[in-house]
Design a protein around this motif. Structure first.
Motif, PDB file in Angstrom:
ATOM      1  N   GLU A 290       0.837  -1.209   0.000  1.00  0.00           N
ATOM      2  CA  GLU A 290       0.000   0.000   0.000  1.00  0.00           C
ATOM      3  C   GLU A 290       0.867   1.253   0.000  1.00  0.00           C
ATOM      4  O   GLU A 290       0.612   2.205  -0.743  1.00  0.00           O
ATOM      5  N   ASP A 291       1.918   1.234   0.831  1.00  0.00           N
ATOM      6  CA  ASP A 291       2.827   2.386   0.897  1.00  0.00           C
ATOM      7  C   ASP A 291       3.567   2.588  -0.425  1.00  0.00           C
ATOM      8  O   ASP A 291       3.791   3.730  -0.855  1.00  0.00           O
ATOM      9  N   MET A 292       3.964   1.481  -1.081  1.00  0.00           N
ATOM     10  CA  MET A 292       4.671   1.581  -2.361  1.00  0.00           C
ATOM     11  C   MET A 292       3.780   2.185  -3.430  1.00  0.00           C
ATOM     12  O   MET A 292       4.221   2.987  -4.253  1.00  0.00           O
ATOM     13  N   ASP A 293       2.512   1.798  -3.434  1.00  0.00           N
ATOM     14  CA  ASP A 293       1.564   2.365  -4.408  1.00  0.00           C
ATOM     15  C   ASP A 293       1.342   3.846  -4.145  1.00  0.00           C
ATOM     16  O   ASP A 293       1.256   4.665  -5.069  1.00  0.00           O
ATOM     17  N   PHE A 294       1.264   4.201  -2.882  1.00  0.00           N
ATOM     18  CA  PHE A 294       1.022   5.592  -2.499  1.00  0.00           C
ATOM     19  C   PHE A 294       2.253   6.458  -2.765  1.00  0.00           C
ATOM     20  O   PHE A 294       2.146   7.658  -3.006  1.00  0.00           O
ATOM     21  N   MET A 295       3.424   5.828  -2.747  1.00  0.00           N
ATOM     22  CA  MET A 295       4.703   6.540  -2.882  1.00  0.00           C
ATOM     23  C   MET A 295       4.834   7.249  -4.231  1.00  0.00           C
ATOM     24  O   MET A 295       5.386   8.341  -4.328  1.00  0.00           O
ATOM     25  N   GLY A 296       4.343   6.630  -5.299  1.00  0.00           N
ATOM     26  CA  GLY A 296       4.465   7.218  -6.630  1.00  0.00           C
ATOM     27  C   GLY A 296       5.887   7.129  -7.154  1.00  0.00           C
ATOM     28  O   GLY A 296       6.720   6.377  -6.623  1.00  0.00           O
ATOM     29  N   PRO A 297       6.225   7.911  -8.177  1.00  0.00           N
ATOM     30  CA  PRO A 297       7.583   7.865  -8.766  1.00  0.00           C
ATOM     31  C   PRO A 297       8.638   8.300  -7.750  1.00  0.00           C
ATOM     32  O   PRO A 297       8.403   9.209  -6.939  1.00  0.00           O
ATOM     33  N   VAL A 298       9.787   7.642  -7.781  1.00  0.00           N
ATOM     34  CA  VAL A 298      10.884   7.982  -6.877  1.00  0.00           C
ATOM     35  C   VAL A 298      12.182   8.109  -7.671  1.00  0.00           C
ATOM     36  O   VAL A 298      12.288   7.607  -8.779  1.00  0.00           O
ATOM     37  N   ARG A 299      13.160   8.775  -7.082  1.00  0.00           N
ATOM     38  CA  ARG A 299      14.451   8.925  -7.750  1.00  0.00           C
ATOM     39  C   ARG A 299      15.240   7.625  -7.664  1.00  0.00           C
ATOM     40  O   ARG A 299      15.251   6.968  -6.619  1.00  0.00           O
ATOM     41  N   LEU A 300      15.883   7.262  -8.774  1.00  0.00           N
ATOM     42  CA  LEU A 300      16.687   6.042  -8.810  1.00  0.00           C
ATOM     43  C   LEU A 300      17.782   6.091  -7.752  1.00  0.00           C
ATOM     44  O   LEU A 300      18.110   5.076  -7.127  1.00  0.00           O
TER      45      LEU A 300
END
Length: 337
Positions: A292-302
């Motif tokens: 759930e947290d990963m879905d909510f996180m959205g795009p992140v920097r590599l």
């Protein structure tokens, strides 16, 4: 490119070969070619109106002979290939095929050593200068090099490892000289372009295959002599995806020390197999929360993903050093049952 006896140059022969093989097989070959090569061949194929059955057979035969020579070289080296081809094709034709192959495919130096037993190889090179040993091991498969470096005297191990890691480009003249002393079979076949060998990736592959004691000794010595190099090697020795090589008990032990925020960030860019293995070793409630947290996180920097993954890798290495987990590796680690 000059034209051969048949009257066709290399591009024309390649085009005729592809025509003879048919569109399905030719399409698969195109996947391995560069864009400019594909353009050249496409144009040549388009300009080839007709090919006689005799020409087609001749070029297919030449292609088969080159493939056969390459197979023989892989099995037993240049001399072995020459011997078999001379029996099949005659001395002149065999020389022509081998010459064409080595000119285009660049046979690796020290190829003759690849078939040598590591124990015999150790006896053969252990008294050589560490730089010579490093040069040879850089060209050999990592499993073979790891056995040799493990059997070297402790005072020589770190020295050879450092020389492999710091090796960048080696002159063909130097390689020829070394081969001339150790084995003259390949000296005339070394390509005159500078050859990129060694480097940290090469020593990482070797260290990943040696026993833990040898690895620890080499890295501890490098930490004193070349601390930056030791850090670079350690960073590359166990990457995040290598967590797949751990058993479930070890993964569970690692995850105890991992912050949930770091785990979510690390998994954001990982493949499904890695995610599946990690989720398998967490409670279903925690897995649901992380997803759930990963879905909510959205795009992140590599960069942030890589930093989180490196934190987990550091935990793995720390737990291995303390003996709490074991990373499967080649070499002579003791197995406790």
């Amino acid at each position: 490119m000059s034209k051969q006896k048949s009257g066709y140059d290399g591009v024309q022969k390649s085009a005729i070969l592809l025509i003879a093989l048919g569109p399905e097989k030719s399409a698969k070959i195109f996947k391995y070619l560069k864009e400019d090569e594909i353009e050249q061949l496409t144009l040549e194929i388009a300009n080839t109106s007709s090919v006689s059955p005799q020409t087609k057979e001749e070029i297919l035969g030449e292609f088969y002979q080159v493939c056969l020579a390459q197979q023989y070289i892989a099995e037993g080296g240049i001399s072995y290939a020459k011997e078999l081809l001379e029996k099949a094709l005659g001395a002149d034709r065999a020389k022509d095929v081998i010459g064409k192959l080595t000119a285009s495919l660049q046979v690796r130096p020290f190829e003759f050593m690849r078939k040598t037993d590591p124990g015999q190889l150790l006896n053969f090179i252990q008294d050589e200068h560490p730089q010579t040993i490093a040069l040879i091991l850089s060209y050999l498969p990592s499993f073979q090099s790891s056995q040799v470096i493990s059997a070297l005297p402790p005072e020589k191990q770190a020295d050879v490892a450092k020389r492999i890691a710091m090796m960048d480009r080696t002159s063909p003249d130097v390689i020829k000289e070394v081969e001339g002393v150790l084995e003259r079979k390949l000296s005339s076949l070394v390509n005159q372009d500078y050859t990129i060998i060694g480097g940290t990736d090469a020593i990482v592959e070797i260290l990943n295959a040696v026993d833990r004691g040898t690895e620890r000794h080499i890295l501890e010595t490098l930490e004193i002599e070349e601390p930056e190099l030791a850090d670079e090697i350690r960073r590359k020795m166990f990457v995040f995806e290598d967590i797949l090589s751990l058993d479930d008990r070890s993964i569970q032990r690692v995850l105890k020390d991992v912050d949930n925020n770091d785990l979510e960030m690390a998994l954001k860019n990982s493949n499904e197999e890695v995610q599946s293995v990690i989720f398998r070793n967490l409670s279903s409630r925690l897995v649901s929360m992380i997803k759930e947290d990963m879905d909510f996180m959205g795009p992140v920097r590599l960069k942030d993903v890589e930093e989180a993954q490196q934190k987990i890798v550091n935990i793995v290495r720390k737990l291995e050093d303390s003996g709490e987990i074991v990373i499967s590796r080649g070499g002579g680690d003791e197995i406790v049952v």
